[in-house]
Design a protein around this motif. Structure first.
Motif, short mmCIF file in Angstrom:
data_model
loop_
_atom_site.label_atom_id
_atom_site.label_comp_id
_atom_site.label_asym_id
_atom_site.label_seq_id
_atom_site.Cartn_x
_atom_site.Cartn_y
_atom_site.Cartn_z
N ASP A 85 6.70 10.86 5.66
CA ASP A 85 7.19 9.52 5.32
C ASP A 85 6.42 8.44 6.09
O ASP A 85 6.11 7.37 5.55
CB ASP A 85 8.69 9.39 5.65
N TRP A 86 6.12 8.70 7.32
CA TRP A 86 5.35 7.73 8.13
C TRP A 86 3.96 7.53 7.55
O TRP A 86 3.44 6.43 7.54
CB TRP A 86 5.22 8.23 9.55
N GLU A 87 3.35 8.63 7.12
CA GLU A 87 2.00 8.51 6.55
C GLU A 87 2.02 7.68 5.27
O GLU A 87 1.10 6.91 5.00
CB GLU A 87 1.39 9.90 6.32
N ILE A 88 3.09 7.83 4.49
CA ILE A 88 3.21 7.00 3.28
C ILE A 88 3.37 5.53 3.68
O ILE A 88 2.76 4.63 3.11
CB ILE A 88 4.40 7.46 2.41
N ALA A 89 4.16 5.29 4.70
CA ALA A 89 4.43 3.91 5.09
C ALA A 89 3.22 3.24 5.74
O ALA A 89 2.97 2.05 5.51
CB ALA A 89 5.62 3.86 6.04
N PHE A 90 2.47 4.00 6.55
CA PHE A 90 1.44 3.36 7.38
C PHE A 90 0.00 3.75 7.04
O PHE A 90 -0.94 3.15 7.54
CB PHE A 90 1.71 3.66 8.86
N ASN A 130 -4.49 6.27 9.64
CA ASN A 130 -4.07 5.37 10.72
C ASN A 130 -3.26 6.12 11.76
O ASN A 130 -3.25 5.75 12.94
CB ASN A 130 -3.23 4.22 10.16
N LEU A 131 -2.54 7.15 11.33
CA LEU A 131 -1.72 7.90 12.28
C LEU A 131 -2.51 9.04 12.89
O LEU A 131 -2.38 9.33 14.08
CB LEU A 131 -0.46 8.43 11.57
N LYS A 132 -3.34 9.69 12.08
CA LYS A 132 -4.09 10.85 12.59
C LYS A 132 -5.24 10.40 13.49
O LYS A 132 -5.57 11.06 14.46
CB LYS A 132 -4.67 11.66 11.42
N GLU A 155 10.80 0.91 14.80
CA GLU A 155 9.94 1.79 14.00
C GLU A 155 8.49 1.68 14.47
O GLU A 155 7.81 2.70 14.70
CB GLU A 155 10.04 1.39 12.52
N LEU A 156 8.04 0.43 14.69
CA LEU A 156 6.65 0.25 15.15
C LEU A 156 6.46 0.81 16.55
O LEU A 156 5.40 1.35 16.88
CB LEU A 156 6.28 -1.24 15.12
N GLU A 157 7.51 0.68 17.37
CA GLU A 157 7.39 1.23 18.73
C GLU A 157 7.31 2.76 18.70
O GLU A 157 6.57 3.36 19.47
CB GLU A 157 8.55 0.75 19.61
N GLU A 158 8.04 3.34 17.77
CA GLU A 158 7.95 4.80 17.63
C GLU A 158 6.52 5.21 17.26
O GLU A 158 5.99 6.20 17.76
CB GLU A 158 8.88 5.27 16.52
N ALA A 199 0.85 -1.21 0.00
CA ALA A 199 0.00 0.00 0.00
C ALA A 199 0.88 1.25 0.00
O ALA A 199 0.50 2.28 -0.57
CB ALA A 199 -0.92 -0.01 1.22
N ASP A 200 2.07 1.17 0.60
CA ASP A 200 2.98 2.33 0.63
C ASP A 200 3.37 2.74 -0.80
O ASP A 200 3.46 3.94 -1.11
CB ASP A 200 4.22 2.04 1.49
N LYS A 201 3.56 1.76 -1.67
CA LYS A 201 3.93 2.08 -3.06
C LYS A 201 2.77 2.75 -3.79
O LYS A 201 2.96 3.63 -4.62
CB LYS A 201 4.35 0.81 -3.81
N VAL A 202 1.55 2.34 -3.46
CA VAL A 202 0.38 2.97 -4.08
C VAL A 202 0.28 4.42 -3.61
O VAL A 202 0.09 5.34 -4.41
CB VAL A 202 -0.92 2.19 -3.72
N ARG A 203 0.44 4.63 -2.30
CA ARG A 203 0.36 6.02 -1.77
C ARG A 203 1.44 6.88 -2.43
O ARG A 203 1.14 8.00 -2.89
CB ARG A 203 0.60 6.02 -0.26
N ALA A 204 2.67 6.39 -2.46
CA ALA A 204 3.77 7.19 -3.02
C ALA A 204 3.48 7.54 -4.48
O ALA A 204 3.70 8.68 -4.91
CB ALA A 204 5.08 6.42 -2.89
N PHE A 205 2.97 6.59 -5.22
CA PHE A 205 2.65 6.83 -6.64
C PHE A 205 1.56 7.91 -6.76
O PHE A 205 1.67 8.84 -7.57
CB PHE A 205 2.17 5.52 -7.29
#
Ligand SMILES: C[S@@+](CC[C@H](N)C(=O)[O-])C[C@H]1O[C@@H](n2cnc3c(N)ncnc32)[C@H](O)[C@@H]1O
Length: 219
Positions: free
Chosen positions: A156-161, A165-167, A207-210, A115-121
Motif C-alpha cells: 500500500d505504501w508503494e502505491i501511495a508513494f 522512492n521507498l526502495k 504517515e510521512l514520519e513513518e 500518481a497513486d491512482k495511476v499505479r493502482a490502475f
C-alpha cells in the motif's frame, strides 16, 4: 527542452511506434525521432490549437511520413496501437481514463497529480512497472515506466508513494516529503484549525514520519 522533458525522454524505449498523447508542443516526440527511439511517431492532442504547435515543430518529419498528427481524445483515432505511449503533464485521473480503453505494450507516464491512482490502475490491470520515482526540475514530478504485462506487486505504501522512492529514495523524494512535513507542522501550529482539519493533518504527518523513519532505518 526542459530538464523535466529530458528526464522523461531518458526513459523512452526504442520502439517501432510511439504515441505522444497530449503532445502539445511535441518536443519529446521530436527528441524521440531525432535520437532514433522510434521509427514512426503519432502526436496526439485533444486541442487542435495545442496540436498545431507540434505540427509546426515536426513539419519535416510529418512531410517525410515519419510522424502523424491526430486531433483526438487519448489514443482514439490512432490507426494502429502504438508500441509505446508517452503521456506526460496530465492529471492521473485523466491518464487512467485514457488507458482504460487499452494499455499499449509499453508506457512512460508522468502524472501531474494522483500518481497513486495511476499505479493502482496499472497494478489492477496486470502491468509490470520498471521505474517509479520522484524527480525534480524545481518542481517535483512522478515518473512511472513499464509494460502492459509483468504483474508487479506493490505494498500500500508503494502505491501511495512510488515503489522506487521507498526502495531507493531519490533526493527529490526526500526533499519533497520533508517539505510536506515542515508545512504540516507549521499548519498544525495554527490555533485557528478545526478539529477535523487538525486530525487530518496529524494523520498525514504521522504517515510521512513513518515513511521517513522507515527510510532512515533502511526500510
Ligand atoms: C500540460 S500539457 C503537457 C504537454 C506535454 N505532454 C508535456 O509533458 O510537456 C497537456 C496537454 O494534454 C492535452 N490533453 C488533455 N487531455 C487530453 C486527452 N484526453 N487527450 C489528448 N490530449 C489531452 C492538452 O490539450 C495539453 O496540450
Amino acid at each position: 527542452m526542459t530538464e523535466r522533458m529530458r528526464v522523461i525522454c531518458s526513459h523512452l524505449p526504442a520502439v517501432g511506434t510511439l504515441a505522444d498523447v497530449g503532445c502539445d508542443h511535441g518536443y519529446m516526440t521530436k527528441y524521440a525521432l531525432d535520437h532514433g527511439l522510434c521509427e514512426r511517431a503519432y502526436v496526439s492532442d485533444v486541442s487542435a490549437e495545442s496540436l498545431s504547435k507540434a505540427e509546426k515543430l515536426l513539419e519535416r518529419e510529418i512531410a517525410d511520413g515519419r510522424c502523424f498528427s491526430v486531433c483526438a481524445d487519448g489514443l482514439e483515432g490512432l490507426p494502429e496501437p502504438p508500441d509505446c505511449v508517452l503521456i506526460a503533464g496530465m492529471g492521473g485521473e485523466e491518464i487512467v481514463r485514457i488507458l482504460s480503453r487499452g494499455i499499449p505494450q509499453q508506457f512512460v507516464l508522468q502524472p501531474m497529480k494522483n500518481a497513486d491512482k495511476v499505479r493502482a490502475f496499472l497494478l489492477r490491470n496486470g502491468c509490470g512497472i520498471v521505474a517509479d520515482y520522484t524527480f525534480s526540475d524545481g518542481k517535483w514530478y512522478d515518473l512511472i515506466v513499464g509494460f502492459a504485462s509483468g504483474d508487479s506487486v506493490y505494498s500500500d505504501w508503494e502505491i501511495a508513494f512510488g515503489r522506487d522512492n521507498l526502495k531507493n529514495p531519490t533526493d527529490a523524494f526526500l526533499r519533497k516529503i520533508r517539505k510536506e512535513q515542515r508545512d504540516l507542522r507549521n499548519a498544525l501550529a495554527s490555533p485557528a484549525l478545526s478539529v477535523e482539519n487538525r486530525d487530518a493533518l496529524r494523520k498525514r504527518l504521522y504517515e510521512l514520519e513513518e515513511i521517513t523513519d522507515a527510510i532512515d532505518g533502511d526500510l
